[in-house]
Design a protein around this motif. Sequence first.
Motif, short mmCIF file in Angstrom:
data_model
loop_
_atom_site.label_atom_id
_atom_site.label_comp_id
_atom_site.label_asym_id
_atom_site.label_seq_id
_atom_site.Cartn_x
_atom_site.Cartn_y
_atom_site.Cartn_z
N SER A 15 0.63 -1.34 -0.06
CA SER A 15 0.00 0.10 0.07
C SER A 15 1.03 1.19 -0.04
O SER A 15 0.27 2.19 -0.61
CB SER A 15 -0.95 -0.06 1.34
N THR A 16 2.03 1.16 0.73
CA THR A 16 2.88 2.26 0.74
C THR A 16 3.44 2.72 -0.78
O THR A 16 3.35 3.77 -1.41
CB THR A 16 4.31 2.15 1.47
N ASN A 36 0.63 4.30 -2.70
CA ASN A 36 0.51 5.59 -2.36
C ASN A 36 1.46 6.55 -2.85
O ASN A 36 1.32 7.64 -3.03
CB ASN A 36 0.46 5.67 -0.64
N THR A 60 0.83 6.96 -6.60
CA THR A 60 -0.15 7.92 -6.85
C THR A 60 -0.05 9.31 -6.44
O THR A 60 -1.17 10.35 -6.41
CB THR A 60 -1.70 7.41 -6.26
N LYS A 80 0.16 10.22 -3.36
CA LYS A 80 -0.40 10.29 -1.75
C LYS A 80 0.89 10.59 -0.80
O LYS A 80 0.70 10.97 0.32
CB LYS A 80 -1.23 9.23 -1.43
N TYR A 98 -7.64 4.98 -8.46
CA TYR A 98 -7.22 4.54 -7.63
C TYR A 98 -8.31 4.15 -6.39
O TYR A 98 -8.90 5.16 -6.05
CB TYR A 98 -5.97 5.26 -6.91
N ASP A 129 -8.32 2.57 -2.71
CA ASP A 129 -7.45 2.07 -1.93
C ASP A 129 -8.37 1.54 -0.60
O ASP A 129 -9.59 1.69 -0.85
CB ASP A 129 -6.44 3.00 -1.30
#
Length: 518
Positions: free
Chosen positions: A43-44, A47, A50, A52, A70, A72
Amino acid sequence: MSVLTVKNVTHGFGARSILEDVSFRLLKGEHVALVGANGEGKSTFLNIITGKLMPDEGKVEWSNRVTAGYLDQHSVLEPGTTIRDNLRLAFNHLFELETEMLGIYEKVAEVDEAEMTRLMEDAAEIQNILDSSGFYTLDSKIEEVAQGLGLSDIGLDRKVDELSGGQRTKVLLTKLLLENPTILILDEPTNYLDENHIEWLKRYLQNYENAFILVSHDIPFLNEVCNLVYHVENCELTRYVGNYDDFKRIYEQQKRQQEQAYERQQKEIDKLEDFIARNKARVATTGMAKSRQKQLDKMDIIEKTHEKPKPIFNFKPYKAPSRFLIEAEDLVIGYDEPLTSPLTFKLERGQKVAICGVNGLGKSTLLKTLLGIIPSLGGKVEFGENVKYGYFEQEDSRDNSNTALEEIWNLYPSMNNHEVRTALAKCGLTTEHITSPMKVLSGGENAKVRLCKILMEELNLLILDEPTNHLDPEAKDELEKAIREFKGTVVLVCHEPYFYQSFVTDVWNVEDWTTKVI
């Protein structure tokens, strides 16, 4: 053609490294699975690509005119809006074009002939875009995708405030698919889908012309939709061609080869060190000892394979209950309106029941009603004697600032620090996980903490609502084994038949009880 390039990205949280000098390239039309154990950094990575998260080092480059969508684990919807409102947002750019075109028609009567000609050409160009984009059949397209993912069962005019976490995720996923971006980025999209809707999404992704990056622990699903695998482990990202099974075979083979090479090298090092120790002090052999030392110094040392902690789940049995643990008579479940016809059933000692059926028909509601968390709309539920249950809820609060250590300690204050840490470590959690707030843990790490609470208790009834969501394959296999070996009674909601088929004695389908048209 490369649509996304990641160059030498490094990122960490405090003293904990997540990614180190990672590079990645996504080509047009590639269907990529991003895999790895819970907490490895999947997930990192999403992120970071994208935008984030800003990486500590390295850069992310998107090609011109690339659109990315995206989904999530923490996306949100605007309160007060309906499902349909949110799905129509996928076509905002087309509605803006229509507004622009209507504005042009209003101006036409007020301008000279040359300006009118230019405006009409603009309007004709917009009209062509709207026609080619299927603008005038948008509602039927919305209905089609919404039906495929089960939103029609919920009702498109329903307010999003009334939806469960799983239903909100469905809305976000449907909106994303309607946007049809150049790159689709999906983080655990099957978690809140039942079998039928997973099958629909599988066919959709198999035929998806654009590129996508998918994080999922649903192995059969990954095998069907992906042709490339990127594996995150020990802060590194490694590319494999093929589906998940192909990756696993090659990965295990490489791991064995590295272990064998490590063992051979260790034997060689032991021999060299032994020779040096025995010969460096003797004048006649000191030259040979120095030569061996140089050989040892120049050796490229192979590192031992770093094993991640593996979870060990064992549910503690409690004394036997009465023959029937739960008896329901004319039970009606629901909120403002009934979700089922009156239900009469008995849960017998030793039964292991899987509750299945399409989403939105009340599987989670049934569990919460049986446990008295929400009131029934009619009928009654009675527990037998000596029933002691553990309940795993599908969702956890996203605002939980307690550390994993505090979560367990608050429930069991008599335990000492070592005992709490040992219990969490048995669930596959490291020191970094244990001392991190629950809200920053990955979905799988969070689930392991919540499972730990149940594993601490002596129980004769397990009530589990989608316990496999977010768990990596190793943890999922261990949980399946623990439930299979549990001597008590089990009621399980799960959308993965391959997970529960080895231990269930009965399957209850809520579609047989529902008052809804399906």
